[in-house]
Design an enzyme around this catalytic site. Structure first.
Site, mmCIF file in Angstrom:
data_model
loop_
_atom_site.group_PDB
_atom_site.id
_atom_site.type_symbol
_atom_site.label_atom_id
_atom_site.label_comp_id
_atom_site.label_asym_id
_atom_site.label_seq_id
_atom_site.Cartn_x
_atom_site.Cartn_y
_atom_site.Cartn_z
ATOM 1 C CG HIS A 134 -7.409 -22.357 -8.053
ATOM 2 N ND1 HIS A 134 -7.073 -21.463 -9.041
ATOM 3 C CD2 HIS A 134 -8.359 -23.167 -8.592
ATOM 4 C CE1 HIS A 134 -7.786 -21.709 -10.130
ATOM 5 N NE2 HIS A 134 -8.578 -22.738 -9.885
ATOM 6 C CB CYS B 265 -2.193 -19.141 -12.772
ATOM 7 S SG CYS B 265 -2.486 -18.383 -11.240
HETATM 8 C C1 CIR Z 1 -10.235 -18.132 -13.448
HETATM 9 O O1 CIR Z 1 -11.099 -17.680 -12.703
HETATM 10 O O2 CIR Z 1 -10.245 -19.304 -13.802
HETATM 11 C C2 CIR Z 1 -9.159 -17.197 -13.936
HETATM 12 N N1 CIR Z 1 -9.706 -15.884 -14.097
HETATM 13 C C3 CIR Z 1 -7.988 -17.170 -12.994
HETATM 14 C C4 CIR Z 1 -7.303 -18.508 -12.887
HETATM 15 C C5 CIR Z 1 -6.079 -18.458 -12.059
HETATM 16 N N2 CIR Z 1 -5.462 -19.736 -12.011
HETATM 17 C C6 CIR Z 1 -4.802 -20.203 -10.977
HETATM 18 O O3 CIR Z 1 -4.755 -19.575 -9.932
HETATM 19 N N3 CIR Z 1 -4.265 -21.393 -11.088
#
Ligand code: CIR
Length: 259
Positions: free
Chosen positions: A160, A247
């Site tokens: 991201h 997150c």
């Molecule tokens: C994903 O791949 O969507 C999750 N395993 C990790 C998401 C992390 N979110 C973020 O950095 N905002």
């Protein structure tokens, strides 16, 4: 009042989405303990924590940031790029409806909150594997009437935009220059991560304190030497799911109490 929306770690987190890391076992008990310590730090820093119950069928649901973009004027409920994560938004939308008017993105838009970096009225949106042009356009249409300027930004090598750059003071960013072009942020102060710690750019500003993973001490020292107040957290188990400190919460000001 400053509210931090969080969600308990899903017992299914072992089945999380992975993009850049290979799958490693995640110790649920340790992940829960680390997540609770993160929430305790948010409380210590003045947030009222509203924790949603765990979602046994939504492996990545602890990463609430991706489900919504909360501005002073409204909350935009996203349409996450990973189909396995789309059902996360319903409960987040319900929780946010107590605090903001709600707007929602719809197909063909995809957008993860982790791609949205707000600095004042400028909103940069990472064009990542999760967020597409339609996501940027729909977000723009919703927030431009409130005076925000929305720009799509290319990211490479990371999940991201906020894996590559986060805000650590009102006008200062922490950035990995290999993952996003620093020229996208002209006019803002920039501190680069220590090159030995590529995942260190994800930091969470709460008031005047930056929450930063203890896994990245060199970058933490860089921040401290620049006069930034840093508190570290160990989120090593959630890092195996490609999650970081931004997150795990959605933080915003509100006049109404949680619940
Ligand atoms: C994903 O791949 O969507 C999750 N395993 C990790 C998401 C992390 N979110 C973020 O950095 N905002």
């Amino acid at each position: 009042m400053r509210l931090a929306l969080t969600r308990a770690v899903s017992p299914a987190i072992a089945r999380c989405e992975l993009t850049h890391l290979s799958r490693r076992p995640i110790d649920l008990r340790v992940a829960e303990r680390q997540h609770a310590a993160y929430e305790a730090l948010l409380e210590e820093l003045g947030c009222a924590v509203e924790r949603l119950p765990a979602e046994p069928d939504l492996p990545d649901s602890v990463f609430v940031e991706d489900a919504a973009v909360v501005l002073d004027e409204l909350a935009v409920v996203t349409r996450p790029g990973a189909p396995s994560r789309r059902a996360e938004t319903e409960t987040v939308a319900r929780a946010l409806a107590a605090h903001r008017p709600i707007a929602s993105l719809s197909a063909p838009a995809t957008l993860d909150g982790g791609d949205v970096l707000c600095v004042g009225r400028r909103i940069r949106v990472g064009l990542s594997g999760r967020t597409n042009d339609a996501g940027v356009e729909q977000l723009r249409a919703l927030v431009e009437p409130h005076g925000y300027q929305v720009t799509g930004v290319a990211v490479r090598g990371c999940l991201h935009l906020k894996s590559a750059v986060t805000r650590i003071a009102p006008e200062t960013l922490l950035i990995h220059p290999g993952w996003v072009d620093p020229l996208e942020f002209e006019g803002l102060d920039r501190i680069e991560i220590d090159p030995a710690e590529p995942h260190a750019a994800n930091a969470l500003l709460v008031g005047e304190t930056v929450i930063h993973p203890s896994a990245f001490p060199r970058t933490g020292e860089r921040l401290a030497s620049r006069g930034i107040r840093v508190r570290t957290v160990d989120l090593s188990e959630l890092a195996k799911a490609e999650g970081g400190v931004t997150c795990c919460s959605v933080i915003f000001e509100t006049s109404s109490s949680p619940g």
